[in-house]
Design a protein around this motif. Structure first.
Motif, PDB file in Angstrom:
ATOM      1  N   UNK A  87       1.012  -1.251   0.031  1.00 26.72           N
ATOM      2  CA  UNK A  87       0.169  -0.133   0.036  1.00 26.72           C
ATOM      3  C   UNK A  87       0.770   1.304   0.084  1.00 26.72           C
ATOM      4  N   UNK A  88       0.367   2.418  -0.827  1.00 25.43           N
ATOM      5  CA  UNK A  88       1.068   3.560  -0.695  1.00 25.43           C
ATOM      6  C   UNK A  88       0.823   4.199   0.614  1.00 25.43           C
ATOM      7  N   UNK A  89       1.941   4.697   1.165  1.00 30.17           N
ATOM      8  CA  UNK A  89       2.036   5.383   2.587  1.00 30.17           C
ATOM      9  C   UNK A  89       2.815   6.735   2.416  1.00 30.17           C
ATOM     10  N   UNK A  90       2.322   7.643   3.348  1.00 28.98           N
ATOM     11  CA  UNK A  90       2.759   8.829   3.198  1.00 28.98           C
ATOM     12  C   UNK A  90       4.172   8.796   4.357  1.00 28.98           C
ATOM     13  N   UNK A  91       4.377   7.830   4.974  1.00 30.77           N
ATOM     14  CA  UNK A  91       5.411   7.758   5.963  1.00 30.77           C
ATOM     15  C   UNK A  91       6.455   7.223   4.982  1.00 30.77           C
ATOM     16  N   UNK A  92       7.849   7.970   5.722  1.00 30.37           N
ATOM     17  CA  UNK A  92       9.076   7.586   5.134  1.00 30.37           C
ATOM     18  C   UNK A  92       9.605   6.264   5.492  1.00 30.37           C
TER      19      UNK A  92
ATOM     20  N   UNK B 262      15.548   6.227  -5.468  1.00 34.24           N
ATOM     21  CA  UNK B 262      16.196   6.682  -6.887  1.00 34.24           C
ATOM     22  C   UNK B 262      15.430   7.925  -7.395  1.00 34.24           C
ATOM     23  N   UNK B 263      14.199   7.949  -7.189  1.00 30.91           N
ATOM     24  CA  UNK B 263      13.123   9.166  -7.189  1.00 30.91           C
ATOM     25  C   UNK B 263      12.995   9.633  -5.846  1.00 30.91           C
ATOM     26  N   UNK B 264      13.520  10.755  -5.350  1.00 30.31           N
ATOM     27  CA  UNK B 264      13.535  11.097  -4.015  1.00 30.31           C
ATOM     28  C   UNK B 264      12.022  11.060  -3.573  1.00 30.31           C
ATOM     29  N   UNK B 265      11.893  10.544  -2.152  1.00 28.52           N
ATOM     30  CA  UNK B 265      10.568  10.634  -1.496  1.00 28.52           C
ATOM     31  C   UNK B 265      10.039  11.863  -1.431  1.00 28.52           C
ATOM     32  N   UNK B 266      10.509  12.877  -1.218  1.00 32.80           N
ATOM     33  CA  UNK B 266       9.925  14.309  -1.196  1.00 32.80           C
ATOM     34  C   UNK B 266       9.486  14.606  -2.281  1.00 32.80           C
ATOM     35  N   UNK B 267       9.833  13.931  -3.742  1.00 30.02           N
ATOM     36  CA  UNK B 267       9.276  14.197  -4.882  1.00 30.02           C
ATOM     37  C   UNK B 267       8.321  13.121  -5.486  1.00 30.02           C
ATOM     38  N   UNK B 268       7.636  12.365  -4.409  1.00 30.53           N
ATOM     39  CA  UNK B 268       6.852  11.540  -4.922  1.00 30.53           C
ATOM     40  C   UNK B 268       7.314  10.363  -5.081  1.00 30.53           C
ATOM     41  N   UNK B 269       8.578   9.909  -4.827  1.00 27.34           N
ATOM     42  CA  UNK B 269       9.376   8.558  -5.171  1.00 27.34           C
ATOM     43  C   UNK B 269       8.550   7.605  -4.171  1.00 27.34           C
ATOM     44  N   UNK B 270       8.326   6.400  -4.599  1.00 30.92           N
ATOM     45  CA  UNK B 270       7.588   5.334  -3.559  1.00 30.92           C
ATOM     46  C   UNK B 270       8.673   4.399  -3.033  1.00 30.92           C
ATOM     47  N   UNK B 271       8.055   3.765  -2.026  1.00 32.94           N
ATOM     48  CA  UNK B 271       8.784   2.756  -1.439  1.00 32.94           C
ATOM     49  C   UNK B 271       9.020   1.380  -2.147  1.00 32.94           C
ATOM     50  N   UNK B 272       8.584   1.260  -3.513  1.00 27.85           N
ATOM     51  CA  UNK B 272       8.542  -0.004  -4.122  1.00 27.85           C
ATOM     52  C   UNK B 272       9.964  -0.361  -4.350  1.00 27.85           C
ATOM     53  N   UNK B 273      10.440  -1.713  -4.444  1.00 27.64           N
ATOM     54  CA  UNK B 273      11.670  -2.119  -4.642  1.00 27.64           C
ATOM     55  C   UNK B 273      12.306  -1.527  -5.837  1.00 27.64           C
ATOM     56  N   UNK B 274      11.597  -1.307  -7.039  1.00 26.96           N
ATOM     57  CA  UNK B 274      12.306  -0.835  -8.114  1.00 26.96           C
ATOM     58  C   UNK B 274      12.895   0.474  -8.050  1.00 26.96           C
ATOM     59  N   UNK B 275      12.340   1.429  -7.112  1.00 29.33           N
ATOM     60  CA  UNK B 275      12.694   2.529  -6.947  1.00 29.33           C
ATOM     61  C   UNK B 275      13.767   2.699  -5.690  1.00 29.33           C
TER      62      UNK B 275
END
Length: 288
Positions: free
Chosen positions: A230-235, A274-287
């Motif tokens: 699930x998409x989360x707002x937590x770091x 790879x894509x920063x979390x602050x810029x919307x990067x997800x916690x998925x493994x490919x990122x």
């Protein structure tokens, strides 16, 4: 005037040339130390694509690992005690000799230790440094010793020695025979890795999932598709995703050096987006 024999003249020329080369070597060693200090201060090795100063010295400058350690330790100590570099630039102290006094050298005691480094043989310096710091660590070393064998050298505290002996006694009791220190280390390290290595944990999880899948497939015709993370707002990166990434990368840094060689570091490896979390990067493994 008595003529000097030809053989003697050649010997003298060789000796003179050796003296000249030695003087140039000491001068260049000091200049290289100064350049490494500047590269370290500006973190220039990062701009050049190297993950660390050590990697830069070994891969780009083609020095040995021991030389890299010497230059890095001496360069950083010279930031604290500039007189050390001054004497190296003058050719009074070699970098390898200076490395010996790094553990004890401070601004307060430089008047004692720098003259010792200039005047005393290296073995005597090592002895005096050991006397000044009885608890100083023995240099750690792993060397190849024949096919499939290596030699480990390191220092132990008295407390750790007691723990190692106790573990050896317990293992001997378990196996009902005398065991070596090598067997004891293999058993204890193996136990630690099973409990703490994220790669090993993910492997166990994968095997467990496969077994569950096999059991389910024998009971029902189809298996529901697992729901995505699930998409989360937590770091906070979920533990399952962390294990997946560690298993994929074998717990190893993914940085590539300029020559395309992958970084071999497995210590202090962290997960980054790879894509920063602050810029919307997800916690998925490919990122990750």
């Amino acid at each position: 005037m008595i003529p000097i024999p030809i053989a003697r003249q050649k010997q003298f020329l060789l000796h003179t040339r050796a003296l000249e080369c030695a003087a140039k070597y000491r001068k260049l060693e000091g200049e290289l130390l100064d350049l490494i200090q500047q590269i370290d201060a500006q973190k220039l090795f990062r701009d050049l694509g190297y993950s660390s100063l050590f990697t830069y010295i070994v891969s780009a400058l083609k020095l040995s690992e021991s030389q890299a350690f010497n230059f890095i330790n001496v360069a950083r100590k010279a930031n604290e005690v500039p007189e050390l570099k001054t004497q190296i630039l003058k050719g009074k102290i070699s970098v390898s000799k200076a490395r010996k006094i790094v553990p004890v050298l401070t601004k307060a005691n430089q008047a004692e230790w720098i003259p010792k480094a200039i005047a005393l043989p290296q073995k005597e310096i090592e002895r005096q440094v050991a006397d000044a710091q009885p608890g100083l660590r023995i240099p750690e070393r792993i060397r190849p010793k024949g096919k499939g064998r290596t030699e480990l050298r390191c220092g132990l505290s008295v407390e750790l020695e007691g723990k190692l002996k106790r573990a050896q006694d317990l293992l001997a009791k378990k196996r009902r025979r005398a065991v070596t220190l090598e067997e004891t280390l293999e058993e204890t390290i193996g136990f630690y890795l099973v409990k703490n290595d994220p790669v090993a944990k993910e492997h166990r999880q994968t095997v467990a999932r496969q077994l569950r899948t096999q059991k389910l497939s024998s009971r029902q015709p189809s298996i529901p598709t697992p729901r995505p993370v699930p998409v989360t707002k937590s770091r906070h990166i979920p533990a399952a995703v962390r294990r997946t990434v560690h298993a994929r990368d074998e717990g190893r840094c993914r940085h590539r050096e300029p020559d395309g060689k992958r970084c071999a570091a497995k210590r202090w490896v962290e997960l980054h987006h790879l894509r920063a979390f602050s810029l919307g990067g997800s916690h998925e493994a490919h990122n990750l």
